[in-house]
Design an enzyme around this catalytic site. Structure first.
Site, PDB file in Angstrom:
ATOM      1  N   HIS A  55      -8.097  -1.001  -1.485  1.00  0.00           N
ATOM      2  CA  HIS A  55      -7.601   0.336  -1.135  1.00  0.00           C
ATOM      3  C   HIS A  55      -6.075   0.375  -1.020  1.00  0.00           C
ATOM      4  O   HIS A  55      -5.500   1.443  -0.807  1.00  0.00           O
ATOM      5  CB  HIS A  55      -8.254   0.844   0.157  1.00  0.00           C
ATOM      6  CG  HIS A  55      -7.780   0.194   1.406  1.00  0.00           C
ATOM      7  ND1 HIS A  55      -8.352  -0.941   1.934  1.00  0.00           N
ATOM      8  CD2 HIS A  55      -6.780   0.535   2.258  1.00  0.00           C
ATOM      9  CE1 HIS A  55      -7.729  -1.271   3.054  1.00  0.00           C
ATOM     10  NE2 HIS A  55      -6.773  -0.394   3.271  1.00  0.00           N
TER      11      HIS A  55
ATOM     12  N   ASP B 150     -13.656  -4.659  -1.201  1.00  0.00           N
ATOM     13  CA  ASP B 150     -12.308  -4.135  -0.981  1.00  0.00           C
ATOM     14  C   ASP B 150     -11.281  -5.258  -1.130  1.00  0.00           C
ATOM     15  O   ASP B 150     -10.733  -5.770  -0.159  1.00  0.00           O
ATOM     16  CB  ASP B 150     -12.242  -3.515   0.422  1.00  0.00           C
ATOM     17  CG  ASP B 150     -10.940  -2.772   0.680  1.00  0.00           C
ATOM     18  OD1 ASP B 150     -10.199  -2.538  -0.292  1.00  0.00           O
ATOM     19  OD2 ASP B 150     -10.681  -2.449   1.854  1.00  0.00           O
TER      20      ASP B 150
ATOM     21  N   SER C 189      -3.418  -3.235   6.544  1.00  0.00           N
ATOM     22  CA  SER C 189      -4.371  -3.350   5.443  1.00  0.00           C
ATOM     23  C   SER C 189      -3.851  -4.252   4.332  1.00  0.00           C
ATOM     24  O   SER C 189      -2.667  -4.220   3.976  1.00  0.00           O
ATOM     25  CB  SER C 189      -4.665  -1.970   4.852  1.00  0.00           C
ATOM     26  OG  SER C 189      -5.429  -1.202   5.732  1.00  0.00           O
TER      27      SER C 189
END
Length: 391
Positions: free
Chosen positions: A192, A241, A339
């Site tokens: 992402h 992911d 992230s």
């Protein structure tokens, strides 16, 4: 470091010694002999004598018994022969390691042999020592392994840390996600993180910094050449992911920019660290200094309670491809902006390197007591990573 063609180097050195040292031209393989230090040995094919590697590193060249064709037969004082020295790698502390054929692990050994700092830790490789009873050299492992509500990192403590930049120009880039340098061309991050809704696809990678406000000389910046998400990553689903970013030029290694290892198995790490420049708490500002947070593993059953089936995680937390870490007693956690960054531990082969076991993926509102986060399990994706980074 012992390169793949190092056998040729050994051969050239031994041939040089053949003409410069006293050699027993008649001694055949298996014959008794004495090395240059007067120790008893056996004439052995140079490819099967581990001491050859260590002696050449120390420039204490082995004595030659004879030649078998073009192959030197040396006076070997080791207690046991090895299959072949071509798979040997020596670390900066003199520890001896063997390639396994697993590309990610062998890549880690290559990193270990090329560390810019020789005094960063104790080797866990094989170390040569004299066995008095058997009167020969044995090899054994003597070394001992030494984000939100986090603490400041020190400069150079996590040299694999990368910050990802978005936007058309480097000078105005927005630095929004993290990543981990794993080779001289590739950065590991979250799927992402390959693009931003507002600023578009990731374009830049910065390494070598401790603070966002570091002066320009600390910023080692590279353009992103290729963006490679995992083929099964389909947002908004949180599964798979993970992604790789290839830089446009080779990354120059130094004390503040150096790759991490990848976790190649499911060895259990109870306590690990996460790092990032993310928010200091829910709806708080991004950290200026790289933050470290120590996290513990949550049982799968507990994590399923926190992350049950949902439209973005169809079957809930999946322990095959995901990890679940947090702070059961406190509010330690990764947060917005972390992230893509690493969940890491120190590997068994050296205290000098970090092993990335997870990639920061997602979670609920950060900073709440007992609330774990979800990390992509790196070991599951090693075959895919190897096929791209070390084809």
């Amino acid at each position: 470091m012992i390169h793949r063609n190092y056998y040729l180097i050994i051969l050239n050195v031994l041939i040089w010694n053949f003409y410069t040292l006293k050699c027993d031209f008649e001694a055949e393989e298996g014959s008794k002999c004495h090395d240059s230090r007067g120790k008893n040995g056996t004439c052995v094919n140079a490819c099967h004598c581990l001491s050859v590697v260590d002696d050449i590193r120390r420039r204490d060249y082995p004595s030659i018994c004879s030649f078998q064709g073009h192959t030197p037969i040396v006076c070997c004082t080791d207690c046991k022969k090895v299959r072949h020295i071509k798979n040997v790698i020596i670390d900066k502390q003199g520890g001896i390691h063997f390639r396994t054929g697993k590309k990610a692990y062998d890549g880690c050994l290559e990193h270990l042999a090329n560390l810019p700092d020789e005094g960063c830790g104790t080797t866990t490789g094989l170390v040569k020592h004299w066995h008095e009873e058997k009167q020969c050299y044995k090899y054994s492992r003597l070394g001992v392994l030494a984000a939100n509500v986090g603490r400041d990192a020190e400069r150079g403590q996590f040299p694999h840390m990368a910050l990802l930049g978005y936007g058309p120009e480097l000078s105005t880039a927005e630095w929004l996600c993290g990543g981990s340098l794993i080779s001289n061309k590739f950065v590991l991050t979250a799927g992402h993180c390959i693009s931003s809704t507002i600023f578009g696809k990731v374009r830049y990678v910065a390494m070598g910094i401790l603070k966002r406000t570091d002066p320009p000389e600390h910023w080692h910046q590279y353009k992103v050449k290729n963006i490679i998400p995992h083929p099964e990553y389909h947002p908004p689903s949180k599964y798979h992911d993970i992604a790789l970013l290839e830089t446009s030029t080779r990354v120059t290694f130094n004390q503040h920019v150096f790759p991490a290892c990848l976790n190649i198995d499911d060895f259990f790490y109870g306590s690990v660290t996460a790092t990032g420049w993310g928010a200091m708490g829910h709806r708080k500002q991004l950290a200026d200094t790289l933050q470290i947070v120590t996290l513990q593993s949550f049982y799968d059953e507990v994590c399923l309670v926190h992350y049950p089936p949902h439209r973005n995680i169809a079957t809930g937390f999946n322990s095959t491809i995901q990890l679940c870490y947090g702070d059961e007693r406190g509010s330690k956690d990764t947060c917005e902006g972390d992230s893509g960054g690493p969940l890491q531990a120190k590997p068994g082969i050296s205290t000098c390197l970090h092993t990335v076991i997870g990639v920061t993926s997602y979670g609920r509102n950060c900073g709440y007591k007992g609330q774990p986060g979800i990390y992509t399990r790196v070991s599951f994706y090693v075959p895919w990573i190897e096929s791209i980074v070390w084809p």
